[in-house]
Design an enzyme around this catalytic site. Structure first.
Site, short mmCIF file in Angstrom:
data_model
loop_
_atom_site.label_atom_id
_atom_site.label_comp_id
_atom_site.label_asym_id
_atom_site.label_seq_id
_atom_site.Cartn_x
_atom_site.Cartn_y
_atom_site.Cartn_z
N LYS A 17 -31.34 48.95 -26.68
CA LYS A 17 -30.30 48.78 -25.51
C LYS A 17 -30.95 47.62 -24.76
O LYS A 17 -31.87 47.80 -24.03
CB LYS A 17 -30.16 50.08 -24.57
CG LYS A 17 -29.03 49.76 -23.64
CD LYS A 17 -28.94 50.99 -22.90
CE LYS A 17 -27.58 51.01 -21.92
NZ LYS A 17 -27.73 49.83 -21.15
N PHE B 200 -24.03 42.00 -31.72
CA PHE B 200 -24.10 43.73 -32.31
C PHE B 200 -22.94 44.00 -33.02
O PHE B 200 -22.82 45.08 -33.64
CB PHE B 200 -24.82 44.72 -31.55
CG PHE B 200 -24.13 44.63 -30.11
CD1 PHE B 200 -23.11 45.05 -29.78
CD2 PHE B 200 -25.26 44.10 -28.84
CE1 PHE B 200 -22.38 44.98 -28.24
CE2 PHE B 200 -24.49 44.36 -27.78
CZ PHE B 200 -23.35 44.69 -27.48
N ARG C 144 -14.04 53.82 -24.04
CA ARG C 144 -15.05 54.81 -24.14
C ARG C 144 -15.11 55.72 -25.40
O ARG C 144 -14.12 56.16 -25.79
CB ARG C 144 -15.11 56.02 -22.94
CG ARG C 144 -15.54 55.42 -21.64
CD ARG C 144 -17.17 55.09 -21.41
NE ARG C 144 -17.17 54.28 -20.24
CZ ARG C 144 -18.49 53.63 -19.93
NH1 ARG C 144 -19.56 53.87 -20.90
NH2 ARG C 144 -18.57 53.05 -18.89
N LYS D 299 -25.56 55.98 -26.04
CA LYS D 299 -26.71 55.32 -25.15
C LYS D 299 -27.85 56.57 -24.95
O LYS D 299 -27.52 57.43 -24.54
CB LYS D 299 -26.53 54.50 -23.93
CG LYS D 299 -25.67 55.49 -23.01
CD LYS D 299 -25.13 54.74 -21.90
CE LYS D 299 -24.30 55.25 -21.04
NZ LYS D 299 -24.02 54.21 -19.88
#
Length: 314
Positions: free
Chosen positions: A47, A118, A188, A194
């Site tokens: 991350k 990404f 979302r 995460k």
């Protein structure tokens, strides 16, 4: 990985908010891992603690729809199809990165950054196909200030824990996990998770911090003190009702309950318990408040509340 798919002829359009004229790009946003999903086989990557950026084929946009004015030499070699990624200045350099991308002068300071891609939202197909398209473009075009973000298969919780420890030991923020075969969707999604390590501790409320902006005239944050005497502010996890009528506090009173920012418990009387990340330095706190729990500990310990005046309803 699968063979890369061709980009769509048309790019995804940025959505317009009903409340203002800001055009926000249709970004895929992560959920926190709650220990309720077996991540074996998912795609794992570091991350990045940078600034999220959406390349629409011509320029960069922030998550909220603000243009990032990067120099032409910085964007040279980027494709004419959308990329989702991060403007990254290195680990532990978040504030420096923010200061560079928010400037409007296209300065040479952009040489300190790289665009790390990404995902490719405009490419049909699975995550594997989209990531392969990123890799293929970056390795063939070789843009000087851009690269693709490598991912690795997660072999299970021990592997996840080991990789998280490795990344954190290098100063990294945590991990991101992508569901194999998933599509790109705006908003979302539980296909993107995460994972961070968090520590929790009890803190006594020692003051109220007045709110500003939309919280003007009510509670902005709680000033709390850890058992070792460290003080910091907690401004997340408070409902509008709690901000309008916060519980009273007394320096000598026992504290009561709250886990922030996410909790199923309600604050009661004077005692609040703050489950939080390690307290930031005063300098970091002033620029980027970071108190609160947004996910569980990797070893399976879920965020919890400590009550002294009642029971947790959830």
């Amino acid at each position: 990985m699968t063979r890369p798919a061709r980009p769509r002829p048309s790019r995804p359009t940025r959505s317009t908010s009903a409340s203002d004229d800001t055009k926000a790009p249709p970004l895929l946003l992560a959920q926190s891992w709650e220990n309720d999903v077996d991540l074996t086989g998912w795609w794992m990557s570091e991350k990045l603690d940078g600034v999220r950026a959406y390349w629409d084929g011509k320029q960069f946009w922030s998550r909220l729809g603000n243009a990032f004015l990067a120099p032409e030499w910085f964007t040279a070699g980027l494709p004419d199809f959308p990329l989702d990624g991060e403007l990254f200045g290195g680990r532990k350099r978040f504030q420096r990165t923010v200061s560079i991308v928010r400037r409007q002068d296209r300065s040479d300071d952009w040489k300190e950054l790289a665009f790390v891609a990404f995902d490719a939202p405009g490419v049909e197909g699975t995550f594997e196909a989209r990531l392969e398209r990123c890799r293929q473009w970056m390795e063939e075009a070789k843009p000087a200030y851009a690269q693709w973000h490598a991912h690795a298969r997660c072999n299970g919780t021990p592997h996840l824990r080991a990789e998280l420890a490795r990344v954190e030991s290098l100063g990294g923020e945590g991990l991101m996990l992508r569901q194999p075969g998933s599509r790109y969707e705006a908003g979302r999604s539980h296909t993107l998770l995460k994972v961070k390590s968090f520590k929790d501790d009890e803190a006594r409320v020692v003051g109220h911090v007045a709110g500003a902006g939309r919280h003007k005239g009510r509670l902005g944050a709680l000033e709390v003190e850890l058992r070792n005497g460290t003080r910091f502010s907690v401004g997340t996890g408070l409902s509008d009702a709690e901000r309008a009528a916060p519980p009273p506090w007394e320096p000598s009173s026992p504290s009561a309950t709250r886990s922030c920012p996410t909790t199923a418990c309600h604050a009661s009387r004077r005692t609040w318990v703050c489950a939080s990340t390690p307290p930031p330095s005063p300098r970091a706190e002033a620029s980027r408040p970071t108190a609160g729990v947004t996910g569980p500990l990797v070893d399976g310990a879920a965020p919890h509340c400590h009550l002294t005046d009642g029971a947790c309803p959830g």
